[in-house]
Design a protein around this motif. Structure first.
Motif, PDB file in Angstrom:
ATOM      1  N   LEU A 170       0.871  -1.177   0.000  1.00  0.00           N
ATOM      2  CA  LEU A 170       0.000   0.000   0.000  1.00  0.00           C
ATOM      3  C   LEU A 170       0.911   1.231   0.000  1.00  0.00           C
ATOM      4  CD1 LEU A 170      -2.834   1.222   0.211  1.00  0.00           C
ATOM      5  CD2 LEU A 170      -2.603   1.124   2.699  1.00  0.00           C
ATOM      6  N   ILE A 171       0.842   2.003  -1.068  1.00  0.00           N
ATOM      7  CA  ILE A 171       1.705   3.174  -1.237  1.00  0.00           C
ATOM      8  C   ILE A 171       0.863   4.441  -1.127  1.00  0.00           C
ATOM      9  CG2 ILE A 171       3.278   4.386  -2.800  1.00  0.00           C
ATOM     10  CD1 ILE A 171       4.420   1.746  -1.832  1.00  0.00           C
ATOM     11  N   TYR A 172       1.255   5.330  -0.227  1.00  0.00           N
ATOM     12  CA  TYR A 172       0.530   6.585  -0.046  1.00  0.00           C
ATOM     13  C   TYR A 172       1.085   7.673  -0.962  1.00  0.00           C
ATOM     14  CZ  TYR A 172      -2.228   4.914   3.842  1.00  0.00           C
ATOM     15  OH  TYR A 172      -3.136   4.234   4.606  1.00  0.00           O
ATOM     16  N   ASP A 173       0.168   8.406  -1.577  1.00  0.00           N
ATOM     17  CA  ASP A 173       0.499   9.508  -2.493  1.00  0.00           C
ATOM     18  C   ASP A 173       1.469   9.005  -3.561  1.00  0.00           C
ATOM     19  OD1 ASP A 173      -1.205  11.000  -0.903  1.00  0.00           O
ATOM     20  OD2 ASP A 173       0.403  11.843   0.315  1.00  0.00           O
ATOM     21  N   ASP A 174       2.588   9.719  -3.812  1.00  0.00           N
ATOM     22  CA  ASP A 174       3.496   9.244  -4.855  1.00  0.00           C
ATOM     23  C   ASP A 174       4.560   8.285  -4.324  1.00  0.00           C
ATOM     24  OD1 ASP A 174       5.246  10.885  -3.478  1.00  0.00           O
ATOM     25  OD2 ASP A 174       5.533  12.331  -5.106  1.00  0.00           O
ATOM     26  N   GLY A 175       4.523   8.034  -3.005  1.00  0.00           N
ATOM     27  CA  GLY A 175       5.465   7.076  -2.418  1.00  0.00           C
ATOM     28  C   GLY A 175       6.878   7.589  -2.259  1.00  0.00           C
ATOM     29  N   ASN A 176       7.076   8.897  -2.463  1.00  0.00           N
ATOM     30  CA  ASN A 176       8.438   9.444  -2.434  1.00  0.00           C
ATOM     31  C   ASN A 176       8.785  10.218  -1.162  1.00  0.00           C
ATOM     32  OD1 ASN A 176       9.250   8.448  -4.970  1.00  0.00           O
ATOM     33  ND2 ASN A 176       8.208  10.134  -6.022  1.00  0.00           N
TER      34      ASN A 176
END
Length: 303
Positions: A170-176
């Motif tokens: 599960l990656i939130y927003d752009d994951g950066n």
């Protein structure tokens, strides 16, 4: 307080917990003289050299557990955070030199953290009480320790949003967004270093980390270690904040987990400790660590 005056005799609270247990064992391995304070109904057992005192926090004789101790290390649960105010008072009265409160996690000093998750306000209340107590009692001091999410434990139990069994992320927003994480062993080393360096760490809020990473960094490391392309689901921290607050308003405390995700990955809560003035890896002489080595060990079942 002399810098060479190691705080050797330690009263440990929360030694039976998922996080407190490994930290306790780290201090035991490092040779500290440990006493455990636990509930009378606790079934936890400890090594033959560990003294165990079983008392409730409202026991009139509670102070007996604190007498003769150099330091208190508290890993109480979230439900007991405010109980630490009583423990601090008892510790100061008993002549304890250092109190390390239950912190871990995000930067309690960050106003956004306090706004998002209610127990960060409680942690701040505890810190304020520690500061006030230290001013009234010259022999008493405290150290707060923020660690970010516990990386190895969090990855194993799925708290960080990565499922090792199903290979889903599960990656939130752009994951950066880069945030600081700390492994359990390193937290243990940090607590031990605080006790060995009392003068340098007195009355300070410190933060440490094993590494500072983005969710995409973790995903890439997991895909390399498992030699598998993972399934990625996406979420929004803005949605997480809204949904978390809505759940809490209805009395649904699963909203706290959603708000913690917002707190960790929102980018505005001081979660990148390397950019914070509290960052203390060098002060505490913590080791350089490798994300890939940690992930490989977890995937291989060696942690």
């Amino acid at each position: 307080m002399s810098g060479s005056q190691v705080l050797k005799k330690v009263l440990f609270i929360g030694a039976g917990g998922n996080i407190g247990g490994p930290i306790f064992r780290s201090l035991e391995k490092a040779g500290f003289d440990l006493t455990v304070l636990s509930r009378p109904d606790s079934k936890n057992t400890f090594g033959p050299n560990v003294k165990v005192v079983k008392k409730l926090y409202d026991d009139p004789s509670l102070s007996e557990a604190f007498e003769g101790q150099d330091a208190v290390v508290s890993f109480v649960s979230v439900a007991a955070l405010l109980d630490q105010i009583k423990l601090i008072d008892v510790a100061a009265k008993a002549g304890v030199k250092r109190f390390i409160p239950s912190e871990l996690g995000s930067n309690t000093l960050n106003p956004k953290a306090q706004e998002l998750v209610f127990f960060y306000k409680q942690k701040q209340t505890v810190l304020e009480h520690l500061e006030a107590t230290a001013k009234k009692n010259p022999g008493f001091s405290w150290t707060g320790l923020a660690t970010g999410p516990v990386f190895d434990w969090g990855l194993q139990v799925g708290f960080l949003g990565f499922n090792l069994k199903t290979h889903t992320a599960l990656i939130y927003d752009d994951g950066n967004v880069r945030i600081s994480y700390t492994n359990l062993d390193t937290i243990g080393e940090a607590v031990g270093a605080i006790l060995r360096k009392p003068a340098e760490t007195a009355n300070k809020y410190l933060s440490v980390s094993s590494f500072t990473l983005s969710l995409n960094d973790i995903l890439a490391s997991l895909e390399a270690a498992t030699e598998t392309k993972w399934t990625v689901n996406h979420a929004s921290t803005a949605d997480a904040e809204r949904e978390g607050k809505e759940k809490l308003a209805k009395g649904d405390f699963t909203g706290v987990r959603t708000l913690l995700a917002r707190l960790m990955y929102g980018g505005d809560t001081g979660a990148n400790f390397e950019k914070e003035p509290t960052f203390a890896n060098q002060l505490l002489e913590l080791p350089q660590e490798s994300l890939d080595a940690t992930v490989k060990a977890i995937v291989a079942g060696q942690k």
